[in-house]
Design a protein around this motif. Structure first.
Motif, PDB file in Angstrom:
ATOM      1  N   GLU A  89       0.975  -1.269   0.082  1.00  0.00           N
ATOM      2  CA  GLU A  89      -0.240  -0.166  -0.113  1.00  0.00           C
ATOM      3  C   GLU A  89       0.985   1.222   0.034  1.00  0.00           C
ATOM      4  O   GLU A  89       0.541   2.155  -0.777  1.00  0.00           O
ATOM      5  N   LEU A 113      -5.517   1.944  -1.048  1.00  0.00           N
ATOM      6  CA  LEU A 113      -6.232   0.916  -1.453  1.00  0.00           C
ATOM      7  C   LEU A 113      -7.419   1.302  -1.723  1.00  0.00           C
ATOM      8  O   LEU A 113      -8.160   2.438  -1.357  1.00  0.00           O
ATOM      9  N   SER A 115     -11.420   1.708  -1.873  1.00  0.00           N
ATOM     10  CA  SER A 115     -12.062   1.775  -0.706  1.00  0.00           C
ATOM     11  C   SER A 115     -13.414   2.801  -1.366  1.00  0.00           C
ATOM     12  O   SER A 115     -13.378   4.035  -1.134  1.00  0.00           O
ATOM     13  N   ASP A 118     -14.951   5.595   0.646  1.00  0.00           N
ATOM     14  CA  ASP A 118     -14.332   6.939   0.820  1.00  0.00           C
ATOM     15  C   ASP A 118     -13.866   7.577  -0.503  1.00  0.00           C
ATOM     16  O   ASP A 118     -12.968   8.392  -0.810  1.00  0.00           O
ATOM     17  N   GLU A 151     -10.433  -3.238   3.568  1.00  0.00           N
ATOM     18  CA  GLU A 151      -9.845  -2.501   2.275  1.00  0.00           C
ATOM     19  C   GLU A 151      -8.708  -3.339   1.754  1.00  0.00           C
ATOM     20  O   GLU A 151      -8.367  -3.387   0.474  1.00  0.00           O
ATOM     21  N   THR A 155      -8.786  -4.881  -2.031  1.00  0.00           N
ATOM     22  CA  THR A 155      -7.719  -4.664  -3.089  1.00  0.00           C
ATOM     23  C   THR A 155      -7.132  -5.611  -3.510  1.00  0.00           C
ATOM     24  O   THR A 155      -6.808  -6.034  -4.731  1.00  0.00           O
TER      25      THR A 155
END
Lengths: 201, 201
Positions: A89, A113, A115, A118, A151, A155
């Motif tokens: 990440e 990641l 998400s 978000d 997440e 991912t």
């Protein structure tokens, strides 16, 4: 803070410190006062380090890790195994792997990641750069080394589905008990994973 | 840190952060990476705040508090009671008193406490500046508001013995403060009680 007994530049400096992650207003104030106790040279060096780091560091053209050069030291190293890519990440995660002195492959930094809640969709992370590396050929294995969070898992799953049709082997870091830890403090999920992935000895 | 996967300016920046009080190498590294994620303007503002605070702030000619001007806002304020001086160790302590909104006198910052074992003799703190203020006349009371630690107590005692022959009333903050704690973390009510119950020493 902000009352008339404190000089304005000091308040502004404390506010700058308070913007950093994990530093509250009280710590920020203490740090600002500490800067006051520095020599001129120390304060100048501190400010220069910020500007220099920020202006000279860019992303590695290959793995997206932070570097001063076109290629990061890992990607530029001919002795590393360029057919194995460990996907992480953040650049910090690379330091963790390098400290093991065991991993000889190269890396790829996603800088985030996936998400969706978000607003971080797959195009917001450095995924197309990873695809480009694999499409160039020569990559045999991609190790998904994102954190074992919701997440991180999502991912890893998303990327593995994307890569498998390209004929590349996709693996995931093993889950289990942390070495040196005790069973007593392991959470249920970790323990279940440790049991599920048990190996013959 | 320091391994060849991390760019040098980033290591240097992390080292700068690690020199700050209360910030370990791990936090310093995280802060350095955070600076990388700032915009150019944010990084420039941060560096400028350090230089500006450090270069424009000097000691108040009267009370030795940090200020941008010749006199700090408290000393320059005609409405404050200039016959009462509250003696503190650091500029931070003034902010704590100002937050109570109860103290109407002025301050004097010693910038240290007497501690012979650490080589801090009375001439190393801003004591002669305090004596000069009292010798100028007009001061009726000096409140010793150093921390309730060994050095704080010793400094309060030393200064009180020095000031009494000058005909000035010397008081000490009441022990409403938890012994061994620091002024910086005292809550407003405790600090106000300590101020209200001050005793002559």
């Amino acid at each position: 803070m902000g009352n008339n007994s404190t000089a304005l530049p000091l308040v502004l400096l404390a506010e700058q410190f308070a913007r950093l992650p994990g530093i509250g207003m009280k710590s920020a104030q203490r740090l600002a006062y500490h800067v006051m106790s520095m020599t001129d040279k120390e304060a100048q060096d501190f400010a220069d380090a910020i500007i220099r780091a920020h202006s000279t560091i860019k992303s590695c053209a290959e793995c997206q890790n932070l570097t001063e050069d076109e290629l990061c030291p890992v990607c530029a190293d001919e002795l590393r195994d360029h057919s194995t890519i460990c996907v992480v990440e953040t650049p910090k995660d690379i330091s963790a792997f390098e400290r093991t002195n065991e991993y000889k492959g190269v890396y790829h930094v996603l800088h985030g990641l996936i998400s969706p809640l978000d607003g971080i969709t797959p195009d917001k992370i450095r995924l197309k750069e990873l695809l480009a590396r694999i499409q160039k050929g020569g990559v045999e294995e991609v190790i998904m080394a994102t954190n074992p969070t919701v997440e991180g898992e999502a991912t890893a799953m998303y990327i593995s589905k994307l890569l498998k049709p390209l004929g590349v082997k996709v693996t995931r870091l093993a889950f289990g008990l942390p070495v040196g830890g005790t069973l007593e403090y392991a959470d249920e999920v970790t323990l279940f994973k440790a049991l599920e992935n048990r190996n013959e000895i």
